[in-house]
Scaffold this motif. Structure first.
Motif: not given
Length: 85
Positions: A12-16, A51-58
């Motif tokens: 999760l931290g890496d994704r952020l 991409w940013m919206n998909a990453a935020r949702t994830e």
């Protein structure tokens, strides 16, 4: 079980962190679109935004699952809540 939680928290931290890089790219593209009226940059900006919206949702979904299933405390709780917000 906590090792799995720590692994999920690390992911999760890496994704952020990845999202921070995407935000920088997004700002650069937005400036090019605005200042240069660059149509190609506008198209790329729309892609980065998706991409940013998909990453935020994830990230939000992952954080909510971690809160519900792992009951984190202290620093871990702050990390998970940062992902939610």
């Amino acid at each position: 079980m906590r090792e799995r939680f720590q692994g999920q928290l690390s992911i999760l931290g890496d994704r952020l962190s990845d999202m921070c890089g995407m935000a920088c790219d997004e700002l650069r593209l937005a400036n090019r679109v605005f200042l240069d009226r660059d149509l190609a940059a506008a198209t790329e900006l729309a892609t980065v935004e998706a991409w940013m919206n998909a990453a935020r949702t994830e990230c939000e979904e992952t954080a909510q699952k971690l809160l519900a299933l792992q009951a984190p405390v202290a620093g871990d709780l702050r990390t998970v809540l940062a992902a939610v917000y």
